[in-house]
Enzyme design. Sequence first.
Site, PDB file in Angstrom:
ATOM      1  N   PRO A 120       0.796  -1.227   0.000  1.00 43.74           N
ATOM      2  CA  PRO A 120       0.000   0.000   0.000  1.00 43.74           C
ATOM      3  C   PRO A 120       0.827   1.276   0.000  1.00 43.74           C
ATOM      4  O   PRO A 120       1.876   1.348   0.639  1.00 43.74           O
ATOM      5  CB  PRO A 120      -0.811  -0.102   1.297  1.00 43.74           C
ATOM      6  CG  PRO A 120      -0.051  -1.046   2.162  1.00 43.74           C
ATOM      7  CD  PRO A 120       0.592  -2.022   1.223  1.00 43.74           C
ATOM      8  N   ASN A 121       0.319   2.244  -0.734  1.00 41.93           N
ATOM      9  CA  ASN A 121       0.870   3.604  -0.834  1.00 41.93           C
ATOM     10  C   ASN A 121       2.156   3.699  -1.651  1.00 41.93           C
ATOM     11  O   ASN A 121       2.643   4.805  -1.902  1.00 41.93           O
ATOM     12  CB  ASN A 121       1.094   4.231   0.565  1.00 41.93           C
ATOM     13  CG  ASN A 121      -0.190   4.276   1.368  1.00 41.93           C
ATOM     14  OD1 ASN A 121      -1.191   4.802   0.885  1.00 41.93           O
ATOM     15  ND2 ASN A 121      -0.193   3.707   2.559  1.00 41.93           N
ATOM     16  N   ARG A 142       5.224  10.926  -2.421  1.00 44.47           N
ATOM     17  CA  ARG A 142       4.891  10.648  -1.020  1.00 44.47           C
ATOM     18  C   ARG A 142       6.104  10.862  -0.115  1.00 44.47           C
ATOM     19  O   ARG A 142       7.137  10.219  -0.307  1.00 44.47           O
ATOM     20  CB  ARG A 142       4.457   9.182  -0.955  1.00 44.47           C
ATOM     21  CG  ARG A 142       4.335   8.618   0.405  1.00 44.47           C
ATOM     22  CD  ARG A 142       4.270   7.100   0.349  1.00 44.47           C
ATOM     23  NE  ARG A 142       3.969   6.595   1.662  1.00 44.47           N
ATOM     24  CZ  ARG A 142       4.255   5.383   2.088  1.00 44.47           C
ATOM     25  NH1 ARG A 142       4.848   4.526   1.282  1.00 44.47           N
ATOM     26  NH2 ARG A 142       3.957   5.020   3.307  1.00 44.47           N
ATOM     27  N   TYR A 152      11.140   8.711   1.583  1.00 38.33           N
ATOM     28  CA  TYR A 152      11.128   7.648   0.567  1.00 38.33           C
ATOM     29  C   TYR A 152      11.843   7.997  -0.735  1.00 38.33           C
ATOM     30  O   TYR A 152      11.952   7.146  -1.617  1.00 38.33           O
ATOM     31  CB  TYR A 152       9.679   7.231   0.282  1.00 38.33           C
ATOM     32  CG  TYR A 152       8.979   6.675   1.509  1.00 38.33           C
ATOM     33  CD1 TYR A 152       9.445   5.512   2.111  1.00 38.33           C
ATOM     34  CD2 TYR A 152       7.890   7.329   2.071  1.00 38.33           C
ATOM     35  CE1 TYR A 152       8.832   5.004   3.251  1.00 38.33           C
ATOM     36  CE2 TYR A 152       7.257   6.824   3.210  1.00 38.33           C
ATOM     37  CZ  TYR A 152       7.744   5.665   3.784  1.00 38.33           C
ATOM     38  OH  TYR A 152       7.142   5.160   4.909  1.00 38.33           O
ATOM     39  N   ASN A 163       8.035  -5.579  -0.800  1.00 35.21           N
ATOM     40  CA  ASN A 163       7.948  -4.458   0.131  1.00 35.21           C
ATOM     41  C   ASN A 163       6.463  -4.366   0.470  1.00 35.21           C
ATOM     42  O   ASN A 163       5.668  -3.841  -0.313  1.00 35.21           O
ATOM     43  CB  ASN A 163       8.441  -3.156  -0.511  1.00 35.21           C
ATOM     44  CG  ASN A 163       8.357  -1.999   0.475  1.00 35.21           C
ATOM     45  OD1 ASN A 163       7.842  -2.128   1.591  1.00 35.21           O
ATOM     46  ND2 ASN A 163       8.862  -0.842   0.067  1.00 35.21           N
ATOM     47  N   ALA A 190       3.091  -0.809   4.936  1.00 40.24           N
ATOM     48  CA  ALA A 190       2.597  -0.866   6.323  1.00 40.24           C
ATOM     49  C   ALA A 190       2.098  -2.253   6.722  1.00 40.24           C
ATOM     50  O   ALA A 190       2.099  -2.595   7.906  1.00 40.24           O
ATOM     51  CB  ALA A 190       1.488   0.164   6.501  1.00 40.24           C
ATOM     52  N   GLU A 240      12.654  -9.559   1.873  1.00 42.29           N
ATOM     53  CA  GLU A 240      11.854  -8.405   2.285  1.00 42.29           C
ATOM     54  C   GLU A 240      12.686  -7.139   2.103  1.00 42.29           C
ATOM     55  O   GLU A 240      13.844  -7.118   2.513  1.00 42.29           O
ATOM     56  CB  GLU A 240      11.491  -8.595   3.762  1.00 42.29           C
ATOM     57  CG  GLU A 240      10.785  -7.401   4.371  1.00 42.29           C
ATOM     58  CD  GLU A 240      10.513  -7.592   5.871  1.00 42.29           C
ATOM     59  OE1 GLU A 240      10.798  -8.680   6.420  1.00 42.29           O
ATOM     60  OE2 GLU A 240      10.038  -6.633   6.477  1.00 42.29           O
ATOM     61  N   HIS A 277      12.748  -2.660   2.249  1.00 44.56           N
ATOM     62  CA  HIS A 277      12.151  -1.371   2.632  1.00 44.56           C
ATOM     63  C   HIS A 277      13.063  -0.258   2.159  1.00 44.56           C
ATOM     64  O   HIS A 277      14.287  -0.367   2.270  1.00 44.56           O
ATOM     65  CB  HIS A 277      11.975  -1.274   4.151  1.00 44.56           C
ATOM     66  CG  HIS A 277      11.083  -2.337   4.687  1.00 44.56           C
ATOM     67  ND1 HIS A 277       9.721  -2.279   4.558  1.00 44.56           N
ATOM     68  CD2 HIS A 277      11.359  -3.507   5.292  1.00 44.56           C
ATOM     69  CE1 HIS A 277       9.190  -3.377   5.082  1.00 44.56           C
ATOM     70  NE2 HIS A 277      10.173  -4.141   5.528  1.00 44.56           N
ATOM     71  N   ARG A 279      13.021   4.347  12.710  1.00 42.88           N
ATOM     72  CA  ARG A 279      11.773   5.112  12.681  1.00 42.88           C
ATOM     73  C   ARG A 279      10.903   4.768  13.891  1.00 42.88           C
ATOM     74  O   ARG A 279      11.392   4.270  14.891  1.00 42.88           O
ATOM     75  CB  ARG A 279      11.061   4.857  11.338  1.00 42.88           C
ATOM     76  CG  ARG A 279      11.955   5.254  10.149  1.00 42.88           C
ATOM     77  CD  ARG A 279      11.242   5.097   8.833  1.00 42.88           C
ATOM     78  NE  ARG A 279      10.051   5.954   8.763  1.00 42.88           N
ATOM     79  CZ  ARG A 279       9.066   5.788   7.876  1.00 42.88           C
ATOM     80  NH1 ARG A 279       9.133   4.796   6.993  1.00 42.88           N
ATOM     81  NH2 ARG A 279       8.029   6.591   7.867  1.00 42.88           N
TER      82      ARG A 279
HETATM   83  C1  DQA Z   1       8.159   0.981   3.985  1.00 39.75           C
HETATM   84  C2  DQA Z   1       8.215   1.177   5.504  1.00 39.75           C
HETATM   85  C3  DQA Z   1       6.855   0.985   6.127  1.00 39.75           C
HETATM   86  O1  DQA Z   1       6.921   1.181   7.531  1.00 39.75           O
HETATM   87  C4  DQA Z   1       5.856   1.967   5.560  1.00 39.75           C
HETATM   88  O2  DQA Z   1       4.567   1.736   6.077  1.00 39.75           O
HETATM   89  C5  DQA Z   1       5.833   1.971   4.070  1.00 39.75           C
HETATM   90  C6  DQA Z   1       7.102   1.868   3.349  1.00 39.75           C
HETATM   91  C7  DQA Z   1       9.503   1.316   3.308  1.00 39.75           C
HETATM   92  O3  DQA Z   1       9.683   0.905   2.167  1.00 39.75           O
HETATM   93  O4  DQA Z   1      10.339   2.001   3.892  1.00 39.75           O
HETATM   94  O5  DQA Z   1       4.794   2.121   3.451  1.00 39.75           O
HETATM   95  O6  DQA Z   1       7.865  -0.377   3.716  1.00 39.75           O
END
Ligand code: DQA
Length: 148
Positions: free
Chosen positions: A10-11, A18, A23, A74, A77, A98, A100, A107
């Site tokens: 998501p997002n 964003r 990011y 990835n 959240a 995995e 990020h 964080r």
């Molecule tokens: C994320 C880190 C997560 O905590 C966050 O909710 C994201 C992006 C990252 O790529 O740093 O949406 O996965």
Amino acid sequence: MIKILVLHGPNLNLLGMREPGIYGSVTLAEINQKLQTAATSLGAEVTCLQANSEGALVDAIHSAWGIQQGLLINAGAYTHTSIAIRDAIAAVNIPTVEVHLSNIYRREEFRHHSYIAPIAIGQISGFGAESYYLGLQALVHHLQVTGI
Ligand code: DQA
């Protein structure tokens, strides 16, 4: 040819716009493009998919069964909340890395726990878009040495 499924949660469709301070300014389309190129030079093939809903991600993981040999994810959240995504990965039993963009351990505390990490080969966190390319290399290397 090693086939890899790349899943963005998501997002992540909003990458580039964003919270660029966290990011970065690279877009998801640019990341996917670079992953395609990197995969070709590693002798692999990537299929990239982004979804905002948990169920769509679970469905995508199920559909990798018997088709893709590796998963680069990835989960955004959902990393910190989704037992369903973890169970889907465990069910299909596909080697998973995995990634990020941000360093989740620098964080908020709620980002420090990943449901996926214990069932992944490993995790790469904190290198911006580079996390994806490092993750792809690590995954392809793992699949090559284990001789999937
Ligand atoms: C994320 C880190 C997560 O905590 C966050 O909710 C994201 C992006 C990252 O790529 O740093 O949406 O996965």
